[in-house]
Write a protein that holds these residues in place. Sequence first.
Motif, PDB file in Angstrom:
ATOM      1  N   THR A  99      39.150 -16.905 -15.097  1.00 14.84           N
ATOM      2  CA  THR A  99      38.164 -18.171 -14.769  1.00 14.84           C
ATOM      3  C   THR A  99      36.564 -17.742 -14.505  1.00 14.84           C
ATOM      4  OG1 THR A  99      38.226 -17.762 -12.373  1.00 14.84           O
ATOM      5  CG2 THR A  99      40.126 -18.756 -13.522  1.00 14.84           C
ATOM      6  N   GLY A 100      36.204 -16.541 -14.463  1.00 17.16           N
ATOM      7  CA  GLY A 100      34.784 -16.167 -14.199  1.00 17.16           C
ATOM      8  C   GLY A 100      34.190 -16.702 -13.172  1.00 17.16           C
ATOM      9  N   HIS A 101      34.827 -17.209 -12.046  1.00 14.43           N
ATOM     10  CA  HIS A 101      34.186 -17.775 -10.885  1.00 14.43           C
ATOM     11  C   HIS A 101      34.040 -16.532  -9.931  1.00 14.43           C
ATOM     12  CE1 HIS A 101      33.085 -21.747 -11.586  1.00 14.43           C
ATOM     13  NE2 HIS A 101      34.286 -21.864 -12.228  1.00 14.43           N
ATOM     14  N   PHE A 102      35.227 -15.870  -9.630  1.00 11.64           N
ATOM     15  CA  PHE A 102      35.056 -14.819  -8.796  1.00 11.64           C
ATOM     16  C   PHE A 102      34.334 -13.612  -8.883  1.00 11.64           C
ATOM     17  CE2 PHE A 102      37.057 -11.272  -6.322  1.00 11.64           C
ATOM     18  CZ  PHE A 102      36.735 -11.786  -4.911  1.00 11.64           C
ATOM     19  N   GLU A 182      50.143 -17.019 -12.325  1.00 11.78           N
ATOM     20  CA  GLU A 182      50.590 -16.612 -13.829  1.00 11.78           C
ATOM     21  C   GLU A 182      50.709 -18.172 -14.466  1.00 11.78           C
ATOM     22  OE1 GLU A 182      53.356 -14.406 -16.815  1.00 11.78           O
ATOM     23  OE2 GLU A 182      53.550 -14.023 -14.485  1.00 11.78           O
ATOM     24  N   TYR A 183      50.967 -19.107 -13.527  1.00 10.43           N
ATOM     25  CA  TYR A 183      51.406 -20.527 -14.297  1.00 10.43           C
ATOM     26  C   TYR A 183      50.343 -21.537 -14.242  1.00 10.43           C
ATOM     27  CZ  TYR A 183      55.975 -18.606 -15.109  1.00 10.43           C
ATOM     28  OH  TYR A 183      57.005 -17.708 -15.516  1.00 10.43           O
ATOM     29  N   ALA A 184      49.256 -21.080 -13.116  1.00  8.42           N
ATOM     30  CA  ALA A 184      48.173 -22.046 -13.049  1.00  8.42           C
ATOM     31  C   ALA A 184      47.023 -22.059 -13.835  1.00  8.42           C
ATOM     32  CB  ALA A 184      47.578 -21.811 -11.392  1.00  8.42           C
ATOM     33  N   ASP A 185      46.670 -23.266 -14.051  1.00 10.18           N
ATOM     34  CA  ASP A 185      45.477 -23.075 -15.212  1.00 10.18           C
ATOM     35  C   ASP A 185      44.131 -22.648 -14.602  1.00 10.18           C
ATOM     36  OD1 ASP A 185      44.041 -25.701 -14.444  1.00 10.18           O
ATOM     37  OD2 ASP A 185      46.030 -26.472 -14.769  1.00 10.18           O
ATOM     38  N   ASP A 186      43.268 -22.556 -15.348  1.00 11.49           N
ATOM     39  CA  ASP A 186      41.868 -21.763 -14.911  1.00 11.49           C
ATOM     40  C   ASP A 186      41.402 -22.818 -14.024  1.00 11.49           C
ATOM     41  OD1 ASP A 186      42.521 -19.842 -16.564  1.00 11.49           O
ATOM     42  OD2 ASP A 186      40.745 -20.109 -18.033  1.00 11.49           O
ATOM     43  N   VAL A 187      41.313 -24.156 -14.392  1.00 11.13           N
ATOM     44  CA  VAL A 187      40.568 -25.126 -13.193  1.00 11.13           C
ATOM     45  C   VAL A 187      41.293 -25.154 -12.058  1.00 11.13           C
ATOM     46  CG1 VAL A 187      39.879 -27.403 -13.005  1.00 11.13           C
ATOM     47  CG2 VAL A 187      39.866 -26.636 -15.350  1.00 11.13           C
ATOM     48  N   THR A 188      42.524 -24.990 -12.028  1.00 11.95           N
ATOM     49  CA  THR A 188      43.348 -25.058 -10.670  1.00 11.95           C
ATOM     50  C   THR A 188      42.941 -23.940  -9.798  1.00 11.95           C
ATOM     51  OG1 THR A 188      45.027 -26.039 -12.023  1.00 11.95           O
ATOM     52  CG2 THR A 188      45.405 -25.562  -9.677  1.00 11.95           C
ATOM     53  N   ILE A 189      42.741 -22.705 -10.607  1.00 11.82           N
ATOM     54  CA  ILE A 189      42.683 -21.362  -9.910  1.00 11.82           C
ATOM     55  C   ILE A 189      41.061 -21.368  -9.433  1.00 11.82           C
ATOM     56  CG2 ILE A 189      42.205 -19.010 -10.104  1.00 11.82           C
ATOM     57  CD1 ILE A 189      44.729 -18.956 -11.985  1.00 11.82           C
ATOM     58  N   SER A 190      40.281 -21.948 -10.256  1.00  7.37           N
ATOM     59  CA  SER A 190      38.565 -21.998  -9.787  1.00  7.37           C
ATOM     60  C   SER A 190      38.579 -22.893  -8.465  1.00  7.37           C
ATOM     61  CB  SER A 190      37.950 -22.504 -10.764  1.00  7.37           C
ATOM     62  OG  SER A 190      37.904 -21.507 -11.847  1.00  7.37           O
ATOM     63  N   ARG A 191      39.334 -23.962  -8.643  1.00  7.10           N
ATOM     64  CA  ARG A 191      39.207 -25.009  -7.447  1.00  7.10           C
ATOM     65  C   ARG A 191      39.553 -24.333  -6.063  1.00  7.10           C
ATOM     66  NH1 ARG A 191      41.292 -29.943 -10.093  1.00  7.10           N
ATOM     67  NH2 ARG A 191      39.392 -30.722 -11.222  1.00  7.10           N
ATOM     68  N   ALA A 192      40.850 -23.817  -6.320  1.00 10.69           N
ATOM     69  CA  ALA A 192      41.604 -23.090  -4.990  1.00 10.69           C
ATOM     70  C   ALA A 192      40.672 -22.145  -4.567  1.00 10.69           C
ATOM     71  CB  ALA A 192      42.741 -22.697  -5.645  1.00 10.69           C
ATOM     72  N   PHE A 193      39.934 -21.420  -5.274  1.00 11.58           N
ATOM     73  CA  PHE A 193      39.206 -20.324  -4.680  1.00 11.58           C
ATOM     74  C   PHE A 193      38.012 -21.051  -4.016  1.00 11.58           C
ATOM     75  CE2 PHE A 193      40.202 -15.756  -5.332  1.00 11.58           C
ATOM     76  CZ  PHE A 193      41.147 -16.098  -6.002  1.00 11.58           C
ATOM     77  N   GLU A 194      37.205 -22.098  -4.533  1.00  5.96           N
ATOM     78  CA  GLU A 194      36.225 -22.495  -4.018  1.00  5.96           C
ATOM     79  C   GLU A 194      36.623 -23.279  -2.733  1.00  5.96           C
ATOM     80  OE1 GLU A 194      34.729 -25.428  -7.016  1.00  5.96           O
ATOM     81  OE2 GLU A 194      34.245 -23.859  -8.202  1.00  5.96           O
ATOM     82  N   GLY A 195      37.746 -23.866  -2.631  1.00  2.00           N
ATOM     83  CA  GLY A 195      38.092 -24.578  -1.360  1.00  2.00           C
ATOM     84  C   GLY A 195      39.258 -23.845  -0.491  1.00  2.00           C
ATOM     85  N   ARG A 196      38.885 -22.373  -0.480  1.00  2.51           N
ATOM     86  CA  ARG A 196      39.641 -21.577   0.297  1.00  2.51           C
ATOM     87  C   ARG A 196      39.398 -21.918   1.892  1.00  2.51           C
ATOM     88  NH1 ARG A 196      35.907 -18.036  -2.129  1.00  2.51           N
ATOM     89  NH2 ARG A 196      34.721 -17.112  -0.622  1.00  2.51           N
ATOM     90  N   THR A 197      40.804 -21.772   2.489  1.00  6.92           N
ATOM     91  CA  THR A 197      40.375 -22.050   3.901  1.00  6.92           C
ATOM     92  C   THR A 197      40.847 -20.773   4.954  1.00  6.92           C
ATOM     93  OG1 THR A 197      42.964 -22.715   3.632  1.00  6.92           O
ATOM     94  CG2 THR A 197      41.365 -24.321   3.862  1.00  6.92           C
ATOM     95  N   GLU A 198      40.380 -20.831   6.095  1.00  9.24           N
ATOM     96  CA  GLU A 198      40.527 -19.657   6.831  1.00  9.24           C
ATOM     97  C   GLU A 198      42.024 -19.567   7.565  1.00  9.24           C
ATOM     98  OE1 GLU A 198      37.364 -19.545   9.939  1.00  9.24           O
ATOM     99  OE2 GLU A 198      38.366 -17.957  10.891  1.00  9.24           O
ATOM    100  N   LEU A 199      42.473 -18.345   7.460  1.00 11.80           N
ATOM    101  CA  LEU A 199      43.772 -18.067   8.015  1.00 11.80           C
ATOM    102  C   LEU A 199      43.782 -17.896   9.568  1.00 11.80           C
ATOM    103  CD1 LEU A 199      45.873 -16.020   5.473  1.00 11.80           C
ATOM    104  CD2 LEU A 199      46.148 -18.322   6.093  1.00 11.80           C
TER     105      LEU A 199
END
Lengths: 199, 368
Positions: A99-102, A182-199
Amino acid sequence: MAQHSSQAIATLIDELARLPGVGKKTAQRFAFHLLRAPGERVLALSEAVRAIKEKVWHCSTCWNFTESEICEFCTDPRRDHSLICVVEQPNDVLIIEKTGHFRGLYHILHGSLSPMDGIHAEDLKIQELVSRLNESVREVVIATNPNIEGNVTAQYLARLIKPLNILVTRPAQGLPMGGDLEYADDVTISRAFEGRTEL
Amino acid sequence: MHLSTLLLANFRNYNSLKLECDEHANLFLGSNGQGKTNLLEAIYYLCVARSCREALDRDLVIIDGDAFLIRGSGISSTGHDVDLEIRYARRTGKKVLINGQPQRNLSDLFGSMTAVVMSPDDRQIVQGGPGCRRRFLDIAIAQSSPAYLNALQDYKRVVKQRNETLRAHQMRSESPADLELWDMQLVELGSRIVQKRQSVVLELEREAQSLHGAISDDKEELCVTYKSSFEFGKVDDVKAAFIEALARSEREERSRGLTVVGPHRDDLILTMNGVNLSAYGSQGQHKTAATAIKLSEALFLLHKTHSPPLLLLDDIFAELDALRTTRLIELLPVFGQVFITAAKESDIGAHGDRFRRFNVHAGQVTRM
Ligand SMILES: [Zn+2]
């Protein structure tokens, strides 16, 4: 099973059939393909296979595969060394990198907590993770798979890391629940990383 | 919703079959062992990817075969053209295709088409153990809510993981620190399951009561109640009650290495005029109650998905008297497409001409 006229062919088919997703029929197809292929191609393949066992081992910092003592991620000064992304398998690194985002570093656990498979905390590279968390680390993103075992592993790590006053986050939901990265697409992974939440 | 064509290859005793179904009523006639039930089993399998007879997938493959295929096309529960296909091979397992697209989870299949199967085995809902009643309930809910199926599968996994954690701690005699993490998942998923079951049972009971009155002249009142392994007041209190129950059973769980409270231990209580049916009812009461409860599943799905499920009636009329048979046949138009098996046409009284009739003989189906 049909008897093979050569023991060498039979052995090759047996070995190929051990690979994931390769059945007996596919193994036979591969074997006969190799028999017909030019000698140098076959030698190149066998050299490549041999090399991964002779030259590749785990990075002593992040436990990814590498050919040096410390991997190219861990030694790259352009990456953000205050940010560590925890994943289950080396393959997950490839997926996130695509994804090149991280731009942070990685830590590979080599599995997730799963008592029914005999995998407990001491069987994962958890102690190794904790020992690399010095004061320069600002945030740990726990990108274990969004399934039951991945979630429990994330909670386990959060309990361990939060007392060290380090921000612990998890990629946002939206990754398919119950699935693998493995089954998620690049856009989904990028979005998930941008919107990460605190545990 | 309806199924217009069904294709089978190497399934049970069907080498190869193509069936054109009537949109409303289909009747399969033939003596026992010819493959009538296998047909209904195939239709059911196409909807939920499992056997209604609790058979293992590998036992559904034709003798001496390696794989089977079931394919059906028709109109889905959402009113669209749909083509469902399930392939199973001994070596590679099960694959589901919807409109030619492979699906990653079996649960993706759920809800495309729904089905309710009724057979003489239904009396197990009344006479069998709690597991039979939980299975009945879970399949009814899963067909109306694929999210429920995912939660249920996850929950079962958590129970296994938690039991292993309990056992691991038994051997090491450590304090169970990571047990708490599994507890959180157990409570989270388990509470959702209990809440869903509780609300669905209320709907099922209402349907079952009206059906029970419609198919018999009995004035007795059938009641279906959900019995959780822990008590709770309002639905909102489930989570807190679950946590409390876990705390109370901690010693027992640690000594047995087992999760002893939660929806995997729940049950349905069936009563007739306040008397527990499972323990005291007559055979006749059991039959009528089981019929009403299974039909309530069909009505529930009809109301939930706004589309009637495929109703598969496997040899149930031979057991019913003439009055109940007629009442049931009269009820059928409420449901959508019906598939009935019977040894002989007289089993369904004088109603045979309402159906597209097929003769089933030795794995061959011919229109009569
Ligand atoms: Zn490294």
